[in-house]
Design a protein around this motif. Structure first.
Motif, short mmCIF file in Angstrom:
data_model
loop_
_atom_site.label_atom_id
_atom_site.label_comp_id
_atom_site.label_asym_id
_atom_site.label_seq_id
_atom_site.Cartn_x
_atom_site.Cartn_y
_atom_site.Cartn_z
N TRP A 12 -21.02 21.52 42.50
CA TRP A 12 -20.49 20.67 41.26
C TRP A 12 -19.65 19.66 41.69
O TRP A 12 -19.95 18.50 41.33
CB TRP A 12 -19.82 21.58 40.13
CG TRP A 12 -19.06 20.66 39.02
CD1 TRP A 12 -18.00 20.58 38.77
CD2 TRP A 12 -19.89 20.33 37.97
NE1 TRP A 12 -17.65 19.83 37.57
CE2 TRP A 12 -18.72 19.64 36.99
CE3 TRP A 12 -21.31 20.03 37.62
CZ2 TRP A 12 -19.33 18.81 35.99
CZ3 TRP A 12 -21.63 19.42 36.62
CH2 TRP A 12 -20.48 18.73 35.71
N THR A 13 -18.32 19.80 42.40
CA THR A 13 -17.37 18.98 42.65
C THR A 13 -17.82 17.80 43.64
O THR A 13 -17.51 16.50 43.45
CB THR A 13 -16.15 19.65 43.23
OG1 THR A 13 -15.77 20.57 42.26
CG2 THR A 13 -15.20 18.49 43.65
N GLU A 17 -20.95 16.37 39.93
CA GLU A 17 -20.12 15.66 38.95
C GLU A 17 -20.03 14.04 39.32
O GLU A 17 -19.96 13.19 38.56
CB GLU A 17 -18.95 16.50 38.86
CG GLU A 17 -18.11 15.97 37.74
CD GLU A 17 -17.12 14.87 38.04
OE1 GLU A 17 -16.67 13.97 37.09
OE2 GLU A 17 -16.73 14.46 39.16
N LEU A 29 -28.72 16.18 34.19
CA LEU A 29 -28.29 17.07 35.35
C LEU A 29 -29.30 17.89 35.99
O LEU A 29 -29.28 18.07 37.00
CB LEU A 29 -27.29 18.42 34.66
CG LEU A 29 -26.81 19.35 35.62
CD1 LEU A 29 -26.04 18.66 36.51
CD2 LEU A 29 -26.10 20.31 34.63
N LEU A 69 -23.25 23.73 31.31
CA LEU A 69 -22.45 22.69 31.03
C LEU A 69 -21.57 23.06 29.95
O LEU A 69 -20.66 22.75 29.65
CB LEU A 69 -23.43 21.64 30.64
CG LEU A 69 -24.23 20.81 31.71
CD1 LEU A 69 -25.24 19.90 31.03
CD2 LEU A 69 -23.07 20.22 32.58
N LYS A 72 -18.59 24.56 31.04
CA LYS A 72 -17.93 23.57 31.67
C LYS A 72 -17.23 22.82 30.54
O LYS A 72 -16.16 22.45 30.60
CB LYS A 72 -19.03 22.59 32.23
CG LYS A 72 -19.23 22.99 33.85
CD LYS A 72 -18.13 23.22 34.68
CE LYS A 72 -18.74 23.69 36.02
NZ LYS A 72 -17.57 23.90 37.12
N HIS A 77 -14.17 20.52 31.42
CA HIS A 77 -14.46 19.69 32.40
C HIS A 77 -15.39 18.76 31.89
O HIS A 77 -15.48 17.51 32.33
CB HIS A 77 -15.33 20.50 33.41
CG HIS A 77 -14.32 21.50 34.13
ND1 HIS A 77 -14.76 22.61 34.83
CD2 HIS A 77 -13.17 21.47 34.47
CE1 HIS A 77 -13.82 23.30 35.03
NE2 HIS A 77 -12.74 22.64 35.09
N VAL A 78 -16.37 19.07 30.90
CA VAL A 78 -17.25 18.20 29.86
C VAL A 78 -16.70 18.36 28.52
O VAL A 78 -16.15 19.26 28.04
CB VAL A 78 -18.50 18.06 30.40
CG1 VAL A 78 -18.61 17.95 31.82
CG2 VAL A 78 -19.08 19.59 29.88
N LYS A 100 -18.12 13.39 30.37
CA LYS A 100 -17.25 14.01 31.42
C LYS A 100 -15.69 13.62 30.74
O LYS A 100 -15.53 12.80 30.41
CB LYS A 100 -17.56 13.19 32.90
CG LYS A 100 -18.88 13.63 33.54
CD LYS A 100 -18.84 13.27 35.05
CE LYS A 100 -18.98 11.85 35.28
NZ LYS A 100 -18.75 11.48 36.73
#
Length: 232
Positions: A12-13, A17, A29, A69, A72, A77-78, A100
């Motif tokens: 992800w990082t 993302e 995604l 998601l 997240k 995060h989103v 985001k």
């Protein structure tokens, strides 16, 4: 499902993302995972098939990615922004849209951290309160009738017009009940001076419950009538 989430978290990082646009869909995604991480995508297909009509599985890779998601979003995060038109060939007319969270957000104050809404709800409040462009949309709507704080009524009268806007902040006044709440509307926002914005967060921390703009306004009135003055 948890195992697939863990696999996605490993990329992800660094691989997902950074390559996602500021606003995207579940479909975006999926395409990114398929192209950037074929080894992980193969795990999805092995467990749930490629998806689509006739696959024979109740769940599809797209369902898993949507749930990923949503997790997240719960972790701030989103942000889940609601249904948007799907791209051709997706198999449905609409898909879920996401946004985001910008990393350059204002750090929470000590009283913010103490807000008794639970970490996930508190994070969600910060995300919505500092969403890109939200303050500008609120200012555009309020300048027609004049800028003033919805709690104390301060207008910044006497300040140079070039700096007057700086005393006001946007406050997401709708209680963050869940990560799936609709996309923020101007009607969900309150315009507060910096003092009252800090005050309403402190009140929520002290009372250990959500505080509405109206309740904060009554709090100031009661203090003024009792001779204690205002919070500033």
């Amino acid at each position: 499902m948890a195992g697939l989430f863990a696999l996605l978290d490993t990329i992800w990082t660094d691989r997902l993302e950074p390559k996602l646009p500021s606003t995207f869909t579940t479909q975006t995604l999926r395409d990114l995972v398929e192209s950037e991480a074929p080894e992980i995508w193969s795990e999805f297909v092995a467990q749930y098939g490629p998806g689509g009509k006739g696959s024979g599985n109740f769940y599809s890779p797209s369902n898993i990615l949507f749930n990923f998601l949503r997790d997240k979003a719960w972790k701030a995060h989103v942000v889940q922004t609601g249904s948007v038109p799907a791209q051709p060939g997706w198999g449905t007319k609409i898909v879920m849209g996401w946004e985001k969270v910008r990393t350059a957000t204002i750090p929470p104050t000590e009283e913010d951290i103490g807000l008794a809404e639970g970490k996930a709800k508190l994070k969600l409040h910060f995300v919505r309160e500092r969403a890109p462009g939200m303050r500008n949309r609120l200012f555009a709507a309020r300048k027609k009738s004049g800028l003033f704080c919805d709690i104390c009524g301060s207008t910044g009268h006497g300040l140079d017009a070039k700096i007057r806007d700086a005393i006001f902040e946007a406050h997401h006044a709708v209680e963050p009940l869940s990560a799936g709440e609709r996309k923020t509307r101007v009607e969900d926002l309150a315009l507060l001076c910096a003092c009252c914005h800090r005050l309403i967060h402190r009140l929520a921390s002290v009372r250990r419950q959500w505080v509405t703009v109206g309740e904060a306004r009554e709090f100031l009135k009661l203090n003024a009538r009792s001779g204690l003055g205002t919070a500033f």
